[in-house]
Design a protein around this motif. Sequence first.
Motif, short mmCIF file in Angstrom:
data_model
loop_
_atom_site.label_atom_id
_atom_site.label_comp_id
_atom_site.label_asym_id
_atom_site.label_seq_id
_atom_site.Cartn_x
_atom_site.Cartn_y
_atom_site.Cartn_z
N GLN A 88 0.83 -1.21 0.00
CA GLN A 88 0.00 0.00 0.00
C GLN A 88 0.87 1.27 0.00
O GLN A 88 0.60 2.21 -0.73
N GLU A 89 1.92 1.25 0.82
CA GLU A 89 2.79 2.42 0.90
C GLU A 89 3.57 2.62 -0.40
O GLU A 89 3.77 3.75 -0.86
N ALA A 90 4.02 1.52 -1.01
CA ALA A 90 4.72 1.62 -2.29
C ALA A 90 3.77 2.15 -3.37
O ALA A 90 4.16 2.96 -4.21
N GLY A 91 2.52 1.70 -3.33
CA GLY A 91 1.53 2.20 -4.28
C GLY A 91 1.28 3.68 -4.10
O GLY A 91 1.11 4.42 -5.08
N ARG A 92 1.28 4.11 -2.84
CA ARG A 92 1.09 5.53 -2.56
C ARG A 92 2.23 6.36 -3.15
O ARG A 92 2.00 7.41 -3.76
N MET A 93 3.46 5.90 -2.99
CA MET A 93 4.60 6.61 -3.58
C MET A 93 4.52 6.61 -5.10
O MET A 93 4.84 7.61 -5.76
N ASN A 94 4.10 5.50 -5.67
CA ASN A 94 3.98 5.41 -7.13
C ASN A 94 2.94 6.40 -7.64
O ASN A 94 3.16 7.07 -8.66
N ARG A 95 1.80 6.51 -6.94
CA ARG A 95 0.77 7.46 -7.36
C ARG A 95 1.29 8.89 -7.28
O ARG A 95 1.00 9.73 -8.15
N LEU A 96 2.05 9.18 -6.24
CA LEU A 96 2.60 10.51 -6.08
C LEU A 96 3.55 10.84 -7.23
O LEU A 96 3.47 11.92 -7.84
N VAL A 97 4.44 9.91 -7.55
CA VAL A 97 5.39 10.14 -8.65
C VAL A 97 4.64 10.32 -9.97
O VAL A 97 4.97 11.21 -10.77
N GLN A 98 3.61 9.49 -10.21
CA GLN A 98 2.84 9.60 -11.44
C GLN A 98 2.15 10.96 -11.53
O GLN A 98 2.13 11.61 -12.58
N ASP A 99 1.56 11.41 -10.41
CA ASP A 99 0.89 12.71 -10.41
C ASP A 99 1.89 13.86 -10.61
O ASP A 99 1.58 14.86 -11.27
N LEU A 100 3.08 13.73 -10.04
CA LEU A 100 4.11 14.75 -10.26
C LEU A 100 4.50 14.82 -11.73
O LEU A 100 4.70 15.91 -12.28
N LEU A 101 4.63 13.67 -12.37
CA LEU A 101 4.95 13.64 -13.80
C LEU A 101 3.82 14.25 -14.62
O LEU A 101 4.07 15.02 -15.55
N HIS A 102 2.58 13.90 -14.27
CA HIS A 102 1.43 14.48 -14.97
C HIS A 102 1.43 16.00 -14.82
O HIS A 102 1.22 16.73 -15.80
N LEU A 103 1.63 16.47 -13.60
CA LEU A 103 1.62 17.91 -13.33
C LEU A 103 2.72 18.61 -14.13
O LEU A 103 2.50 19.69 -14.70
N SER A 104 3.90 18.01 -14.18
CA SER A 104 5.01 18.60 -14.92
C SER A 104 4.68 18.72 -16.41
O SER A 104 4.93 19.76 -17.03
N ARG A 105 4.10 17.67 -16.98
CA ARG A 105 3.75 17.70 -18.41
C ARG A 105 2.66 18.73 -18.68
O ARG A 105 2.71 19.47 -19.67
N VAL A 106 1.67 18.77 -17.80
CA VAL A 106 0.56 19.70 -18.00
C VAL A 106 1.06 21.15 -17.94
O VAL A 106 0.68 21.99 -18.76
N GLU A 107 1.92 21.45 -16.97
CA GLU A 107 2.45 22.81 -16.86
C GLU A 107 3.29 23.18 -18.08
O GLU A 107 3.26 24.32 -18.54
N ALA A 108 4.05 22.21 -18.63
CA ALA A 108 4.88 22.48 -19.80
C ALA A 108 4.04 22.80 -21.03
O ALA A 108 4.45 23.57 -21.90
N ARG B 231 -7.77 11.75 6.01
CA ARG B 231 -8.77 11.07 5.19
C ARG B 231 -8.30 10.98 3.74
O ARG B 231 -8.49 9.96 3.07
N SER B 232 -7.69 12.04 3.25
CA SER B 232 -7.20 12.05 1.87
C SER B 232 -6.17 10.95 1.65
O SER B 232 -6.20 10.22 0.65
N ARG B 233 -5.22 10.83 2.60
CA ARG B 233 -4.20 9.79 2.45
C ARG B 233 -4.81 8.39 2.54
O ARG B 233 -4.39 7.48 1.85
N GLU B 234 -5.80 8.25 3.42
CA GLU B 234 -6.48 6.95 3.54
C GLU B 234 -7.14 6.55 2.22
O GLU B 234 -7.18 5.37 1.87
N LYS B 235 -7.66 7.54 1.50
CA LYS B 235 -8.33 7.29 0.23
C LYS B 235 -7.36 7.17 -0.94
O LYS B 235 -7.77 6.97 -2.08
N GLY B 236 -6.06 7.35 -0.66
CA GLY B 236 -5.07 7.24 -1.72
C GLY B 236 -4.79 8.53 -2.45
O GLY B 236 -4.16 8.53 -3.52
N GLY B 237 -5.25 9.65 -1.92
CA GLY B 237 -5.05 10.93 -2.58
C GLY B 237 -3.62 11.44 -2.42
O GLY B 237 -2.97 11.18 -1.41
N THR B 238 -3.15 12.18 -3.43
CA THR B 238 -1.80 12.74 -3.38
C THR B 238 -1.80 14.24 -3.11
O THR B 238 -0.75 14.82 -2.88
#
Length: 338
Positions: free
Chosen positions: A158-178, A294-301
Amino acid sequence: MNSDLIVRILAGIPLPAIAVGPLDRLLQVNEAALGLLGEGLVGRHLALAIRNPALLKAVAEVQAGGAVQEVRCVLSREAREETYLVTVSGLGDQTVLCVFRDVSEEERAGQMRRDFVANVSHELRTPLTALMGFIETLRYAAKDDPVARERFLQIMEQEAGRMNRLVQDLLHLSRVEAEERVRPRERVELVGIIAGVVDTLAPLAEASGARIVMAGEAAVELAGDGDQLTQVFTNLIENAVKYGGAGEVRVTVGFEDTIRGRAVRVEVADEGEGIDAVHIPRLTERFYRVDSHRSREKGGTGLGLAIVKHIVSRHRGWLRVESVVGEGSRFSVVLPLG
């Protein structure tokens, strides 16, 4: 120094600039300095025009023959503070030239970068600490305990999945801003995109005891990035399902007239607890959460709505949030058709 020469020097400087003479009196100022510091400056004492002890000290040292100095100066303008770097250099005869360079945006950008790094570090530290602790436990205390080992491995996943979601969202955010300033040119059918998102999220809604209902227009075509619009409505509808509780999530597609002409409006409404008005202006900030636990419990980044904001901005649209505590929330995306 000749007064006419000072005037010509100041006129040739595009930045706000002032000349300070003996006894710290302002000899001349250019037009840019008048806009920054106000009228009636010539002849006034520097301390009355700019209340900054560091600048007064630098002027005194340069007048005494010291080297060029650079001083940070904060000025209040129109109910906000602006930061300037003031270069203080000698012109001879105890006359000093002060040139003001606005670094407010640079400092704000620097602060945003520091806050961003601090937030990312904080978000990663918690799951990393948990993983390290469980690894140590599995190597020693729980090495021969299959029940504990299975439970710890599940939490680690679960914790590894949480880190993976965070990294994916950071990559998405970077591309969107570019890509934010590049307007999409491809024509897409919006209702079909939203219907696909609803189908994808149907199992999540069922598991949460919620029901997603679509209403409104049957087809809407506009210029857009299909993948990014899919991400927008995935984030909004998924949030409504996760935080709206058991009940109906209603997705409505309609039209409205705006100052930019005809536009399509997509509303995602839930029947959840609602959001206090104090939080609404900050919802699209990176890592801002109404309820962190609550956000972290739901998997939010904490990045979902920031991504939504940037994608909607790229499509020259805007996001509206309305909520009543105890009654639910409504997120509306308005996208120009032209």
